[in-house]
Design a protein around this motif. Sequence first.
Motif, short mmCIF file in Angstrom:
data_model
loop_
_atom_site.label_atom_id
_atom_site.label_comp_id
_atom_site.label_asym_id
_atom_site.label_seq_id
_atom_site.Cartn_x
_atom_site.Cartn_y
_atom_site.Cartn_z
N THR A 177 40.33 28.89 41.70
CA THR A 177 40.29 29.66 40.46
C THR A 177 38.85 29.89 40.01
N ALA A 178 38.03 28.84 40.08
CA ALA A 178 36.64 28.95 39.66
C ALA A 178 35.90 30.02 40.48
N ALA A 179 36.09 29.97 41.79
CA ALA A 179 35.44 30.96 42.64
C ALA A 179 36.06 32.33 42.46
N GLY A 180 37.38 32.39 42.28
CA GLY A 180 38.04 33.67 42.12
C GLY A 180 37.65 34.40 40.85
N LEU A 181 37.22 33.65 39.83
CA LEU A 181 36.80 34.26 38.58
C LEU A 181 35.33 34.69 38.60
N LEU A 288 47.93 51.04 32.36
CA LEU A 288 48.55 51.02 31.04
C LEU A 288 47.53 50.67 29.97
N GLU A 289 46.66 49.73 30.27
CA GLU A 289 45.63 49.34 29.30
C GLU A 289 44.68 50.51 29.03
N ARG A 290 44.27 51.20 30.09
CA ARG A 290 43.35 52.34 29.90
C ARG A 290 44.00 53.44 29.07
N ALA A 291 45.31 53.59 29.22
CA ALA A 291 46.00 54.67 28.51
C ALA A 291 46.28 54.34 27.05
N LEU A 292 46.45 53.04 26.72
CA LEU A 292 46.93 52.68 25.39
C LEU A 292 45.91 52.00 24.49
N TRP A 293 45.19 50.97 25.02
CA TRP A 293 44.38 50.19 24.09
C TRP A 293 42.99 49.83 24.62
N ALA A 294 42.55 50.43 25.70
CA ALA A 294 41.26 50.06 26.29
C ALA A 294 40.10 50.34 25.34
N ASP A 295 40.25 51.32 24.44
CA ASP A 295 39.16 51.61 23.50
C ASP A 295 39.00 50.50 22.47
N THR A 296 40.08 49.73 22.24
CA THR A 296 40.04 48.65 21.25
C THR A 296 39.66 47.31 21.88
N ILE A 297 40.35 46.94 22.95
CA ILE A 297 40.09 45.67 23.63
C ILE A 297 40.48 45.81 25.10
N GLU A 298 39.69 45.26 25.98
CA GLU A 298 39.96 45.29 27.41
C GLU A 298 40.19 43.87 27.92
N ILE A 299 41.33 43.66 28.56
CA ILE A 299 41.64 42.35 29.14
C ILE A 299 41.93 42.50 30.63
N MET A 300 42.84 43.41 30.97
CA MET A 300 43.30 43.53 32.35
C MET A 300 42.18 43.99 33.29
N ALA A 301 41.18 44.66 32.74
CA ALA A 301 40.06 45.08 33.59
C ALA A 301 39.29 43.91 34.14
N PHE A 302 39.40 42.74 33.49
CA PHE A 302 38.67 41.55 33.92
C PHE A 302 39.57 40.54 34.65
N VAL A 303 40.87 40.77 34.65
CA VAL A 303 41.80 39.81 35.25
C VAL A 303 41.75 39.94 36.77
N PRO A 304 41.55 38.83 37.51
CA PRO A 304 41.52 38.90 38.97
C PRO A 304 42.92 39.06 39.55
N LEU A 305 42.98 39.20 40.85
CA LEU A 305 44.25 39.49 41.51
C LEU A 305 45.17 38.27 41.61
N PHE A 306 44.61 37.06 41.78
CA PHE A 306 45.44 35.95 42.23
C PHE A 306 46.60 35.57 41.29
N PRO A 307 46.48 35.61 39.94
CA PRO A 307 47.68 35.28 39.14
C PRO A 307 48.78 36.31 39.30
N LEU A 308 48.40 37.57 39.53
CA LEU A 308 49.41 38.60 39.77
C LEU A 308 50.01 38.47 41.16
N ALA A 309 49.23 37.95 42.13
CA ALA A 309 49.79 37.67 43.46
C ALA A 309 50.87 36.61 43.36
#
Length: 502
Positions: A177-181, A288-309
């Motif tokens: 996790t440490a390296a993946g982040l 979805l984030e870019r379309a709805l709320w990216a101008d207010t707060i961005e989270i998914m743009a920073f989330v790595p792949l492994f938890p979604l894997a």
Amino acid sequence: MSPDIVGLALLLLGVLLLVSKLVRVKWKLMQRLYLPGSIIGGAIALLFGPDLFGRVMNALENVEGDFYGFGGVLRAIGTDRFAEGGLFGTGVMQVWSALPGLLISVVFAGLFLGKPLPRFRQAVSLAGPNLAFGITVASGQYVVGLLLALFVLVPLFNVPAMSGALIEIGFLGGHGTAAGLGPTFDQVGWAAGKDLSVGMATVGLLSGIIVGIILINWGARRGKTSAISADSRGTAREQAGLIEKENRGPGAVMTVHPSSMDPLTLHFGLIAVAVLIGQVILMGLQALERALWADTIEIMAFVPLFPLAMIGGIVLQMVIDRFDKNHVVDERTVERVQGLSLDLLIISAMATLSLQAIAENLVPFLLLAVSGIAWCLFAFLVLAPRIMPSHWFERAIAEFGQSLGVTATGMVLMRVVDPEMKTPAYSAFGYKQLIFEPFFGGGLITAAAIPLIASPQIGAWGFLGMMAATMAVALFIGLMGRRRAMAAGGAAQREAAGTGAS
């Protein structure tokens, strides 16, 4: 980068793994500590990397005098390459630095493959106390770290407030996790966070094993363990990491005939599908984030792949449970793929660890590490007996190991304290993981912690409030659950006594 360099980097990892196994077999101290070979190999690679071996060679080259001709030899060879890539070279180090971010998705994608998913109520009933305790410890690591960061590290050492998340990322998340982040730390402008979190993972893993073994010996002497006594000890071969010939069993099951496809190939393909499902989910969430709320707060743009894997693995397993009538997915084979990936990941992550980044932040690093260890010890000694309804030591030692050094450390300690699986600790710990892992220890909360702390909308204080509330709720549920269990047990005993008297 040439394919030859990539191949050489992988071959060198294999050699390091073999050397580390030889060290484990021959060195009694490593056996007593139950130290995994990947950690030994990672330490060897770090020793011969640019921060240690490279600096020593550079110092010897520049030493005054000829030093019995050695300085002249080094000057003739040229030690610039040692300073940049250590004994292994810059190309190999570049390959190794990229591996953890790739391999962690393989590890997480296979977490639930081959394991029948239990019903939600069944899992919660057995693993409820473990889950409450695990969430209390995990969220408490954020609370302890962020309080330390906000009141000490930020004002006195000028490190960012997101340093408070390093305890959970390094301890519970581990090296992968440490390296993946690493890319996430780069994106938020604190590249040193990756090296500090990998260093924290190393401290956590070593502390989890060493302190865990000390606690097991203490518990056995004080009569707090129910499956082993003070005289119980693994055989010499077990301490060396070997299995007696008469006790050896299959490490995997041949579920398909090799004439059609090798079973390992099949399972690698399944893990690949799980990772790709995770990639599709991540891309969808980012869109979805870019379309709805990216101008207010961005989270998914920073989330790595492994938890979604990991989520992809759960989705794939649901499909397998529904349609796989021939039971071709073997849990042990998946674990072998995971084990290889994790061993390679740990060695490559430790080999590319920047000791300079840790040295530049040594005091904050030590304060975070000591505070994290102290919190985990407090939770084990004080909270666990008040939350676990039965066999508290066996159940809590696994949680303690995981809270400091990932799931594998918890399993190692549980294996020591309950070698014959006489207690419900194994089942409770396993079912708890199904609910716990998607969020903490490399899950969605771990992945989102740095972006949320870095965002102006949430910030360190907002995330601290969220984790404090989570810790309070989990602790309350755990304490009340234990009280209800004891009350129900007392009522059952009184009823049985009344029936016997009548």
